[in-house]
Structures are given as C-alpha cells and as structure tokens.
Scaffold this active site. Structure first.
Site, PDB file in Angstrom:
ATOM      1  N   GLY A  10     110.533 143.488 119.268  1.00 17.04           N
ATOM      2  CA  GLY A  10     111.352 142.630 119.252  1.00 17.04           C
ATOM      3  C   GLY A  10     110.506 141.840 120.576  1.00 17.04           C
ATOM      4  O   GLY A  10     109.476 142.216 120.456  1.00 17.04           O
ATOM      5  N   GLN A  11     111.985 140.956 120.347  1.00 15.55           N
ATOM      6  CA  GLN A  11     110.940 139.325 121.622  1.00 15.55           C
ATOM      7  C   GLN A  11     110.605 140.092 122.885  1.00 15.55           C
ATOM      8  O   GLN A  11     109.260 139.571 123.207  1.00 15.55           O
ATOM      9  CB  GLN A  11     112.254 138.337 121.358  1.00 15.55           C
ATOM     10  CG  GLN A  11     112.443 138.345 120.460  1.00 15.55           C
ATOM     11  CD  GLN A  11     113.797 136.290 120.882  1.00 15.55           C
ATOM     12  OE1 GLN A  11     112.617 135.283 121.545  1.00 15.55           O
ATOM     13  NE2 GLN A  11     114.629 136.069 120.874  1.00 15.55           N
ATOM     14  N   LEU A  12     111.563 140.639 123.706  1.00 17.39           N
ATOM     15  CA  LEU A  12     111.083 140.487 125.067  1.00 17.39           C
ATOM     16  C   LEU A  12     109.515 141.765 125.017  1.00 17.39           C
ATOM     17  O   LEU A  12     108.718 142.001 125.496  1.00 17.39           O
ATOM     18  CB  LEU A  12     112.243 141.706 125.910  1.00 17.39           C
ATOM     19  CG  LEU A  12     112.143 141.519 127.242  1.00 17.39           C
ATOM     20  CD1 LEU A  12     111.512 140.252 127.829  1.00 17.39           C
ATOM     21  CD2 LEU A  12     113.348 142.604 127.740  1.00 17.39           C
ATOM     22  N   ASP A  36     114.901 156.299 118.880  1.00 18.89           N
ATOM     23  CA  ASP A  36     116.416 155.849 118.334  1.00 18.89           C
ATOM     24  C   ASP A  36     117.327 155.535 119.800  1.00 18.89           C
ATOM     25  O   ASP A  36     117.689 157.054 120.025  1.00 18.89           O
ATOM     26  CB  ASP A  36     116.403 156.295 117.116  1.00 18.89           C
ATOM     27  CG  ASP A  36     118.440 155.482 116.693  1.00 18.89           C
ATOM     28  OD1 ASP A  36     118.225 155.194 117.407  1.00 18.89           O
ATOM     29  OD2 ASP A  36     118.081 155.763 115.341  1.00 18.89           O
ATOM     30  N   TYR A  61     121.465 145.330 119.585  1.00 14.77           N
ATOM     31  CA  TYR A  61     122.101 145.231 118.855  1.00 14.77           C
ATOM     32  C   TYR A  61     121.874 143.167 119.005  1.00 14.77           C
ATOM     33  O   TYR A  61     122.744 143.112 120.422  1.00 14.77           O
ATOM     34  CB  TYR A  61     123.596 145.734 117.678  1.00 14.77           C
ATOM     35  CG  TYR A  61     123.572 144.971 117.056  1.00 14.77           C
ATOM     36  CD1 TYR A  61     123.510 145.581 115.607  1.00 14.77           C
ATOM     37  CD2 TYR A  61     124.250 144.253 116.996  1.00 14.77           C
ATOM     38  CE1 TYR A  61     124.300 145.305 115.173  1.00 14.77           C
ATOM     39  CE2 TYR A  61     125.093 143.273 115.816  1.00 14.77           C
ATOM     40  CZ  TYR A  61     125.280 143.993 114.612  1.00 14.77           C
ATOM     41  OH  TYR A  61     125.544 142.799 113.483  1.00 14.77           O
ATOM     42  N   THR A 101     123.306 140.021 128.984  1.00 18.62           N
ATOM     43  CA  THR A 101     123.357 138.558 128.424  1.00 18.62           C
ATOM     44  C   THR A 101     124.273 137.825 129.087  1.00 18.62           C
ATOM     45  O   THR A 101     125.461 138.098 129.971  1.00 18.62           O
ATOM     46  CB  THR A 101     124.084 138.511 126.755  1.00 18.62           C
ATOM     47  OG1 THR A 101     124.309 137.325 126.163  1.00 18.62           O
ATOM     48  CG2 THR A 101     124.721 139.986 126.852  1.00 18.62           C
ATOM     49  N   ASP A 102     124.742 136.314 129.122  1.00 23.34           N
ATOM     50  CA  ASP A 102     125.017 135.381 129.505  1.00 23.34           C
ATOM     51  C   ASP A 102     126.584 134.839 128.959  1.00 23.34           C
ATOM     52  O   ASP A 102     127.954 135.184 128.824  1.00 23.34           O
ATOM     53  CB  ASP A 102     124.691 133.889 129.412  1.00 23.34           C
ATOM     54  CG  ASP A 102     124.169 133.109 127.916  1.00 23.34           C
ATOM     55  OD1 ASP A 102     123.419 134.267 127.274  1.00 23.34           O
ATOM     56  OD2 ASP A 102     123.891 132.585 127.778  1.00 23.34           O
ATOM     57  N   TYR A 125     129.627 140.929 119.830  1.00 22.26           N
ATOM     58  CA  TYR A 125     128.841 141.276 120.786  1.00 22.26           C
ATOM     59  C   TYR A 125     128.275 141.121 121.888  1.00 22.26           C
ATOM     60  O   TYR A 125     128.121 142.168 122.934  1.00 22.26           O
ATOM     61  CB  TYR A 125     127.594 139.497 120.448  1.00 22.26           C
ATOM     62  CG  TYR A 125     126.364 140.131 121.239  1.00 22.26           C
ATOM     63  CD1 TYR A 125     125.104 141.202 121.003  1.00 22.26           C
ATOM     64  CD2 TYR A 125     126.206 139.128 121.937  1.00 22.26           C
ATOM     65  CE1 TYR A 125     124.416 140.676 121.827  1.00 22.26           C
ATOM     66  CE2 TYR A 125     124.748 138.566 123.031  1.00 22.26           C
ATOM     67  CZ  TYR A 125     124.057 139.577 122.659  1.00 22.26           C
ATOM     68  OH  TYR A 125     122.565 140.007 123.329  1.00 22.26           O
TER      69      TYR A 125
HETATM   70  N1  LIG Z   1     117.829 137.163 122.507  1.00 25.26           N
HETATM   71  C1  LIG Z   1     118.628 136.365 122.736  1.00 25.26           C
HETATM   72  O1  LIG Z   1     119.216 135.618 122.940  1.00 25.26           O
HETATM   73  C2  LIG Z   1     119.340 136.782 124.035  1.00 25.26           C
HETATM   74  C3  LIG Z   1     120.264 135.795 124.811  1.00 25.26           C
HETATM   75  C4  LIG Z   1     120.668 136.961 126.372  1.00 25.26           C
HETATM   76  C5  LIG Z   1     120.269 137.884 126.000  1.00 25.26           C
HETATM   77  N2  LIG Z   1     119.675 139.328 125.492  1.00 25.26           N
HETATM   78  C6  LIG Z   1     119.473 140.805 126.075  1.00 25.26           C
HETATM   79  O2  LIG Z   1     117.410 140.607 125.939  1.00 25.26           O
HETATM   80  C7  LIG Z   1     116.958 141.543 125.391  1.00 25.26           C
HETATM   81  C8  LIG Z   1     116.388 141.820 124.104  1.00 25.26           C
HETATM   82  O3  LIG Z   1     116.549 141.186 123.775  1.00 25.26           O
HETATM   83  P1  LIG Z   1     115.649 140.654 122.236  1.00 25.26           P
HETATM   84  O4  LIG Z   1     115.372 138.975 121.885  1.00 25.26           O
HETATM   85  O5  LIG Z   1     114.580 140.483 122.877  1.00 25.26           O
HETATM   86  O6  LIG Z   1     115.951 141.913 121.504  1.00 25.26           O
HETATM   87  P2  LIG Z   1     115.647 141.648 119.793  1.00 25.26           P
HETATM   88  O7  LIG Z   1     114.425 140.483 119.422  1.00 25.26           O
HETATM   89  O8  LIG Z   1     116.127 141.778 118.874  1.00 25.26           O
HETATM   90  O9  LIG Z   1     114.985 143.425 120.138  1.00 25.26           O
HETATM   91  C9  LIG Z   1     115.324 144.116 119.873  1.00 25.26           C
HETATM   92  C10 LIG Z   1     114.648 145.540 119.703  1.00 25.26           C
HETATM   93  O10 LIG Z   1     115.402 146.707 119.459  1.00 25.26           O
HETATM   94  C11 LIG Z   1     115.496 147.255 118.114  1.00 25.26           C
HETATM   95  N3  LIG Z   1     116.519 148.446 117.909  1.00 25.26           N
HETATM   96  C12 LIG Z   1     117.906 147.867 117.330  1.00 25.26           C
HETATM   97  N4  LIG Z   1     118.707 149.226 117.380  1.00 25.26           N
HETATM   98  C13 LIG Z   1     117.930 149.771 117.742  1.00 25.26           C
HETATM   99  C14 LIG Z   1     118.445 151.548 118.034  1.00 25.26           C
HETATM  100  N5  LIG Z   1     118.947 152.220 118.155  1.00 25.26           N
HETATM  101  N6  LIG Z   1     116.869 152.133 118.986  1.00 25.26           N
HETATM  102  C15 LIG Z   1     116.055 151.739 119.422  1.00 25.26           C
HETATM  103  N7  LIG Z   1     115.401 149.821 119.105  1.00 25.26           N
HETATM  104  C16 LIG Z   1     116.663 149.482 118.316  1.00 25.26           C
HETATM  105  C17 LIG Z   1     115.631 145.920 117.503  1.00 25.26           C
HETATM  106  O11 LIG Z   1     115.450 147.037 116.032  1.00 25.26           O
HETATM  107  P3  LIG Z   1     115.696 146.068 114.867  1.00 25.26           P
HETATM  108  O12 LIG Z   1     115.197 144.440 114.743  1.00 25.26           O
HETATM  109  O13 LIG Z   1     115.191 146.671 113.831  1.00 25.26           O
HETATM  110  O14 LIG Z   1     117.131 145.754 114.743  1.00 25.26           O
HETATM  111  C18 LIG Z   1     114.711 145.493 117.863  1.00 25.26           C
HETATM  112  O15 LIG Z   1     113.583 145.439 117.557  1.00 25.26           O
HETATM  113  C19 LIG Z   1     118.809 142.302 124.868  1.00 25.26           C
HETATM  114  O16 LIG Z   1     118.786 143.150 125.811  1.00 25.26           O
HETATM  115  C20 LIG Z   1     120.043 141.350 124.718  1.00 25.26           C
HETATM  116  O17 LIG Z   1     121.075 140.999 124.223  1.00 25.26           O
HETATM  117  C21 LIG Z   1     118.825 138.072 124.166  1.00 25.26           C
END
Ligand SMILES: NC(=O)c1ccc[n+]([C@@H]2O[C@H](COP(=O)([O-])OP(=O)(O)OC[C@H]3O[C@@H](n4cnc5c(N)ncnc54)[C@H](OP(=O)(O)O)[C@@H]3O)[C@@H](O)[C@H]2O)c1
Length: 300
Positions: A10-12, A36, A61, A101-102, A125
């Site tokens: 994912g992004q982070l 997983d 998710y 998250t916020d 969410y």
């Molecule tokens: N994105 C935002 O704007 C945002 C804002 C506030 C907080 N956050 C938090 O910051 C954190 C990182 O966010 P991010 O944007 O980097 O998220 P992301 O890009 O969606 O990455 C999450 C990763 O987790 C994987 N994943 C899903 N189900 C899984 C499982 N059962 N076991 C292992 N891996 C699994 C996803 O795979 P798939 O892509 O195949 O599902 C994806 O590669 C998260 O906790 C998110 O809630 C994000």
C-alpha cells in the site's frame, strides 16, 4: 531488530520500503499473500519463524465508500484482523505500531482533535478503524497507534493522483469546499515512524532495556496524531495540485450535499499533532511543501 511491515504494497508500506533503506534494522515487507492479518495460523507461524521484534501494521481495508456496501469485509480486516495481530503478538511479547484515521471523529468540533477526544465515526470504515484502535489497546503487548489523515503518495490510489489524472482530461472539476482537514504525505509519515523507532531504541539502550516503548511502563499504549501542518479544504487541496502541477483545469467549489457518495465524512477532521512533536522531538513539514515534493516526483 527484525521489523515486520504488513500491508507493505500500500501507500505507507511502499514509502517505508524506501525510507528504511538507510536504517540499521532489518525490515521484512509483506502483504496479504505472505502475511494475511485475518489468518491466525499464518500470523503466529510467521512471527515465530522470523523472530520478529516489532510489527508495523500498514495492512488495512481503506476503501471508504465501498465499505458501506461490504461492511463485513471491512470489519473482518480492520477489526478482527487487528485483534488477531494484537493477541498473537502479545503472546510473543512483540510491540506493535498501528495506524488509524481522522474518520473516527464526527467532525463536529471546530478546533483540532486531540488524542483524548472521543471517537464517534460517521461511516462503516471509521467504525471499523475505531474498533481496530480498541482492539490494539485492549489486546496488544505494547503499542503506538498513529492516527493520520488524507494520506497520499506517489504509490497507490489517492486524491493527488486522481486530481492530476482528471485535471489532464477535463477543463473543469467540482470539488468539495466545506470539509476541512490536513493532507499527509506518506513519505513524511514513513520517516517519522523511523524517527520514533530510533528514539525508542536509544531510550531502551540508555536504560539497559531491550523492550521498545518501555518509557510507557504505566501507559503501555499510546495514541498519536500525525498529519502535515496546515488546515485546508479538498477544494484548496485540488487548486494547489493544479497550480503546482501546472495543469490548466478550473476547480469549482461545491458543498458536501452537492457531491453524492456512499459514506458520510466529517466536516472538520483536523488532527492536533502537538503530542507527537513534543514526545519525539519532531518537526512536521507544511502540507504545500510536501505536496510540491510529491508532484515533482510524479512528474520526474
Ligand atoms: N489512505 C488514506 O487516506 C488514509 C487516511 C487516514 C488513515 N489511513 C490509514 O493509514 C494506514 C495506511 O493506509 P494506506 O493508504 O497505506 O493503505 P493502502 O494503500 O490501502 O494499503 C493497505 C494495504 O493492506 C493490504 N491488505 C488488505 N487486507 C489485508 C490483509 N488481510 N492482510 C494483509 N494486508 C492486507 C492491502 O491490499 P489490497 O490493496 O489488495 O487490499 C494494501 O496493500 C491504514 O491503516 C489506513 O487506515 C489512511
């Protein structure tokens, strides 16, 4: 130390892959195929076999609107997955860094949310992420939860990349101008995580202790807020993306009511970041400086 990153595609997680190159620690990057978080047997055997000392849980998710249509899946990953990780890592005495998250807040405030403010999510969410926090606090060994907001990077799908794509294809885009928050460049967050680990390692070493987060003996579970500095609306964010990206596209401000989506979002979800800055002696970049850096990288 051997540090496990979950959800690393994912992004982070992708930003951590880059930032961690300069670290002395050994990082193991996994995503759902190898690790997983909903699979208890997989978690336990992986953690034991690889002798992991710290888990950074980027697995989540994150599809905010889709979660309204598949709440069971969002809950399975965000709530139950985080519980699995917490319970098993506690049995093995492994500390955990987790992200939230916020969107756990309802947005009724008009000054930044502190770590002590009560969550009251408006969406599925948000509710599943609040459950993830409760599970980490209740079941993990030692933990840091970092709440962040409006995350973007050169990796994955995010607002910045969507705006650039739309801006290049259209002459006009309508963007919400009555929701306030702070964007966060995932690269900045990744670097701050490494700073936290180094700080905790040197604190433990000074105290002849090998346990991370050991300065929180009475409070083993800490919550922090991290977002870039500054408060803006999505509309202002979109305008800045067009300006910095040199994209000739008009941005029209609209209200939340005019933009129909499945999930309800907080009107105001600015995070107060003073605690993380104070405890870890860190400065947080201004949102526009980080946005410039990200867009430069995307254009390169
Ligand atoms: N994105 C935002 O704007 C945002 C804002 C506030 C907080 N956050 C938090 O910051 C954190 C990182 O966010 P991010 O944007 O980097 O998220 P992301 O890009 O969606 O990455 C999450 C990763 O987790 C994987 N994943 C899903 N189900 C899984 C499982 N059962 N076991 C292992 N891996 C699994 C996803 O795979 P798939 O892509 O195949 O599902 C994806 O590669 C998260 O906790 C998110 O809630 C994000």
């Amino acid at each position: 130390m051997k540090i496990l990153i979950t959800g690393a595609d994912g992004q982070l997680g992708s930003e951590l892959k880059i930032s961690s190159r300069s670290s002395d620690d050994q990082f193991i990057f996994t995503d759902i195929e190898k690790f997983d978080i909903t699979n208890k047997d997989m978690i336990e055997s992986f953690l034991i076999k690889n002798r992991i000392n710290l888990i950074i849980n980027c697995a989540s998710y994150t599809a905010v609107d889709r979660a309204e249509e598949e709440p069971e899946l969002a809950k399975k990953i965000n709530s139950f997955g985080t519980k699995n990780l917490s319970v098993i890592s506690k049995n093995l005495s492994i500390p955990l860094i987790h992200f939230s998250t916020d969107f756990i807040f309802d947005g009724r405030k008009n000054i930044p949310y502190t770590e002590d403010d009560k969550g009251n999510p408006l969406s599925v969410y948000g509710a599943t992420k609040l459950e993830s926090e409760i599970n980490v606090n209740k079941y993990s060994y030692r933990s840091i939860i970092i709440r962040t907001s409006w995350l973007y990077s050169t990796f994955g799908n995010n607002f910045v990349k969507t705006m650039i794509k739309l801006g290049n294809a259209k002459n006009l885009i309508k963007v919400i101008s009555d929701q306030y928050g702070s964007p966060t460049y995932a690269k900045d967050l990744a670097e701050s995580i490494l700073k936290i680990i180094n700080y905790e390692k040197s604190f433990a070493a000074k105290n002849n202790n090998s346990i991370l987060f050991s300065d929180n003996v009475t409070k083993r579970h800490q919550i922090y807020h991290y977002s870039n500095e500054g408060i803006i609306t999505w509309y202002e964010f979109a305008k800045a993306i067009m300006d910095i990206g040199n994209i000739d596209c008009e941005i029209l401000p609209i209200t939340t009511e005019e933009y129909k989506v499945l999930a309800k979002r907080p009107k105001y979800s600015v995070l107060d970041t003073k605690k993380i800055q104070r405890d870890y002696n860190m400065a947080i970049p201004f949102w526009k400086d980080s946005l410039k850096e990200c867009i430069e990288k995307l254009n390169y």
